[in-house]
Scaffold this motif. Structure first.
Motif: not given
Length: 72
Positions: A27-33, A67-69, A2-9, A43-49
């Motif tokens: 597999r992970a990458n960051i993006f700003r949303d 938060e994790t989504r 599954k794909e998860y989004f980790f919301l960071l400060s 900024y958010v980390i998108k990762a699979f696992g």
């Protein structure tokens, strides 16, 4: 997997978290949303696992997760 989004400060936490996850073989990458992540810099980390494993890797490295989504 599954794909998860980790919301960071902060961008610093996002960059550090992305690097740590990649070194662990995820597999992970960051993006700003700022609409998805209202905390701090947006900024958010998108990762699979598996959620628990990903969270444990980040938390054990001192990354504070606001938060994790799960991807829909």
């Amino acid at each position: 997997m599954k794909e998860y989004f980790f919301l960071l400060s902060s961008i610093t936490s996002a960059m550090k978290g992305e690097e740590i996850l990649r070194k662990k073989g995820y597999r992970a990458n960051i993006f700003r949303d700022t609409k998805m992540n209202p905390y701090g810099c947006g900024y958010v980390i998108k990762a699979f696992g598996e959620k628990e494993k990903l969270e444990n890797v980040l938390k054990s490295a001192g990354i504070r997760i606001n938060e994790t989504r799960e991807s829909r």
